[in-house]
Design an enzyme around this catalytic site. Structure first.
Site, PDB file in Angstrom:
ATOM      1  N   ALA A 280     -18.090  26.665  42.171  1.00 54.82           N
ATOM      2  CA  ALA A 280     -17.588  27.844  42.883  1.00 54.82           C
ATOM      3  C   ALA A 280     -16.265  27.526  43.584  1.00 54.82           C
ATOM      4  O   ALA A 280     -16.130  26.497  44.250  1.00 54.82           O
ATOM      5  CB  ALA A 280     -18.617  28.329  43.896  1.00 54.82           C
TER       6      ALA A 280
ATOM      7  N   LEU B 249       2.862  28.208  52.809  1.00 52.24           N
ATOM      8  CA  LEU B 249       2.226  27.883  54.089  1.00 52.24           C
ATOM      9  C   LEU B 249       2.814  28.687  55.249  1.00 52.24           C
ATOM     10  O   LEU B 249       2.096  29.140  56.146  1.00 52.24           O
ATOM     11  CB  LEU B 249       2.370  26.380  54.352  1.00 52.24           C
ATOM     12  CG  LEU B 249       1.627  25.829  55.562  1.00 52.24           C
ATOM     13  CD1 LEU B 249       0.132  26.099  55.461  1.00 52.24           C
ATOM     14  CD2 LEU B 249       1.881  24.333  55.698  1.00 52.24           C
TER      15      LEU B 249
ATOM     16  N   TYR C 245      -5.409  25.639  48.752  1.00 50.40           N
ATOM     17  CA  TYR C 245      -6.180  25.271  47.560  1.00 50.40           C
ATOM     18  C   TYR C 245      -6.040  23.780  47.266  1.00 50.40           C
ATOM     19  O   TYR C 245      -7.031  23.077  47.019  1.00 50.40           O
ATOM     20  CB  TYR C 245      -5.670  26.099  46.376  1.00 50.40           C
ATOM     21  CG  TYR C 245      -6.429  25.902  45.086  1.00 50.40           C
ATOM     22  CD1 TYR C 245      -7.681  26.479  44.893  1.00 50.40           C
ATOM     23  CD2 TYR C 245      -5.891  25.145  44.048  1.00 50.40           C
ATOM     24  CE1 TYR C 245      -8.377  26.305  43.702  1.00 50.40           C
ATOM     25  CE2 TYR C 245      -6.570  24.968  42.856  1.00 50.40           C
ATOM     26  CZ  TYR C 245      -7.813  25.547  42.688  1.00 50.40           C
ATOM     27  OH  TYR C 245      -8.495  25.377  41.516  1.00 50.40           O
TER      28      TYR C 245
ATOM     29  N   LYS D 202      -8.988  20.908  47.200  1.00 48.28           N
ATOM     30  CA  LYS D 202      -9.302  20.158  45.988  1.00 48.28           C
ATOM     31  C   LYS D 202      -9.041  18.665  46.154  1.00 48.28           C
ATOM     32  O   LYS D 202      -9.724  17.834  45.541  1.00 48.28           O
ATOM     33  CB  LYS D 202      -8.511  20.717  44.805  1.00 48.28           C
ATOM     34  CG  LYS D 202      -8.915  22.155  44.428  1.00 48.28           C
ATOM     35  CD  LYS D 202     -10.400  22.260  44.091  1.00 48.28           C
ATOM     36  CE  LYS D 202     -10.797  23.630  43.589  1.00 48.28           C
ATOM     37  NZ  LYS D 202     -12.218  23.725  43.222  1.00 48.28           N
TER      38      LYS D 202
END
Length: 452
Positions: free
Chosen positions: A294, A302, A358, A362
């Site tokens: 998910a 930013l 993101y 990650k």
């Protein structure tokens, strides 16, 4: 999503134009179809003097039905091979690296399209001298360069194999070789994979390596998650497909298609980990494999990003994984021999403009693997991650055309990957036979130039 350029290149007119203008030439990749042989031709197996794995590899691949050729007896200059496998564990100093040239130089044009190159080495921590560690580290430059040079869908990988005599290592080496030689690894290239100590179990049937396993897949309604559910079910797993209530119809369709079960749950809800644990305990009594797939994007540079965009992405992509792991492990719902596989991204390795939230999430997934895998190894549980590059999904279809084309072409395969490529890689890491493969982050990116 259709890659029209790649389709055009496969036509007669397209091939002529690509050759004349020197344009990117996406090859047709060999992907796995159930019932396929492991490789479509003979495999040339070589070894440096004093190497320790060649005999074991010979036995494993012979039992797998692979036709092996010895370079000393390979006198036919026109011979073509499905793979070149080289045991480099005997190389103990830089002078010994010449043996790599002597093996690969004559065979550089001998591989079939979508051929495979696999080099086996020793982890630097287990090398006896600094010179040996230096030579073994040099193998990474060799395999990554081969992946960029050989073309035509050829992949190249380096597999470091521990000296540890643990019973699980040969099984996990076999599982890793089977994955890398097969069409399952079509979009995996230029990777360094570590097979360490651990307990592994060979399947009764390598065509159904997940038979009887209970597997949780989050974000299973669409894209990579749906492909995951299908591949894992094909390989014998009982799939518990989870997604948010808003995706309920698509989730139910996937679960019905594969004969699995569907769970509608918002993973950011405060009680989500407890509710999920109770569901798994009552329905299955355990969960053998947890796949944290998910994820969301909320893209902005930013300076223009509001706090909600930041918080949502970190919470879904990273924090929810930590919370779920904590509860499932605390309640012993993941047994010894269990697997956790998280989905990271090449953005977490290379960064990406407009995706600081993101990329941060990650990269955090990679940190999770680095920090938690040694702890879980003591419980007999493996933890790995995959890091997809440009994958053809409905999300990448929304990317502006020029950026989308750059993402597709800036890798050794000159094309985007498919959701099934990510699914096949996760499937291999989930196999009970892959128990000695832990602490790895495997990029599924066609050897992307980004972050290389």
């Amino acid at each position: 999503m259709t890659d029209r350029y790649a389709s055009f290149v496969q036509s007669g007119a397209g091939r002529a134009l690509v050759k004349r203008l020197g344009l990117p030439d996406p090859p047709r990749l060999r992907r796995h179809t159930p019932g396929d042989p492991l490789v479509p031709g003979p495999v040339l197996l070589g070894a440096a003097a004093g190497s320790r794995l060649a005999e074991q590899v010979t036995k494993l691949l012979t039992l797998a039905g692979v036709e092996l050729r010895d370079p000393a007896a390979a006198t036919d200059a026109t011979a073509r091979y499905a793979a070149l496998v080289y045991d480099a564990t005997g190389i103990t100093d830089s002078a010994g690296l010449r043996q790599l040239y002597d093996f690969f130089h004559p065979q550089a044009r001998a591989l079939l399209p979508s051929g495979r190159v696999i080099v086996l080495g020793t982890p630097s921590a287990e090398c006896g001298t600094p010179r040996e560690a230096t030579a073994q580290r040099a193998l990474e430059g060799l395999t990554r360069s081969i992946g960029k040079e050989f073309g035509r869908g050829v992949t190249a990988q380096l597999v470091y194999v521990t000296r540890d005599g643990d019973a699980g290592t040969p099984v996990s080496l076999e599982a890793t070789l089977r994955f890398l030689l097969s069409g399952r690894s079509a979009y995996v290239s230029g990777q360094v994979i570590r097979v360490g100590a651990g307990t592994a179990t060979a399947p009764a049937d390598w065509d159904r390596p997940l038979d009887g396993q209970v597997v949780l897949v989050t974000g299973a309604a669409r894209g990579i998650g749906a492909a995951l559910a299908r591949v894992l079910a094909r390989d014998g797993a009982k799939v518990v497909a989870l997604d948010v209530p808003a995706a309920g119809d698509a989730l139910a369709e996937v679960a019905n298609e594969i004969g699995g079960s569907a769970v509608q749950l918002d993973l950011t809800a405060p009680d989500a980990p407890t509710r999920l644990a109770e569901h798994l305990a009552s329905r299955h009594g355990r969960v053998d494999v947890v796949v944290h797939n998910a994820g969301i994007t909320r893209d902005k540079t930013l300076g223009r990003m509001d706090a909600d965009r930041w918080d949502q992405v970190i919470d879904v992509n990273l924090s929810s994984q930590e919370r779920i792991n904590d509860v499932l492990l605390e309640r012993d719902l993941i047994p010894a021999g269990g697997r956790i596989v998280s989905v990271s991204s090449i953005a977490g390795i290379a960064g990406n403009r407009g995706q600081t939230n993101y990329a941060t999430s990650k990269a955090g997934v990679i940190g999770l693997v680095d920090s938690l895998s040694p702890v879980l190894r003591e419980r007999g549980i493996s933890l790995n991650a995959v890091a997809p590059g440009f994958i053809e999904t409905r999300l990448t279809a929304r990317i502006p055309l020029l950026i989308r084309e750059a993402g597709r072409r800036m890798n050794s395969m000159a094309q985007g990957g498919l959701p099934v490529d990510v699914a096949e890689t996760i499937g291999w890491l989930a196999w009970p036979a892959s128990g000695a493969v832990t602490g790895n982050v495997v990029r599924v990116c066609g050897q992307s130039l980004l972050g290389a």
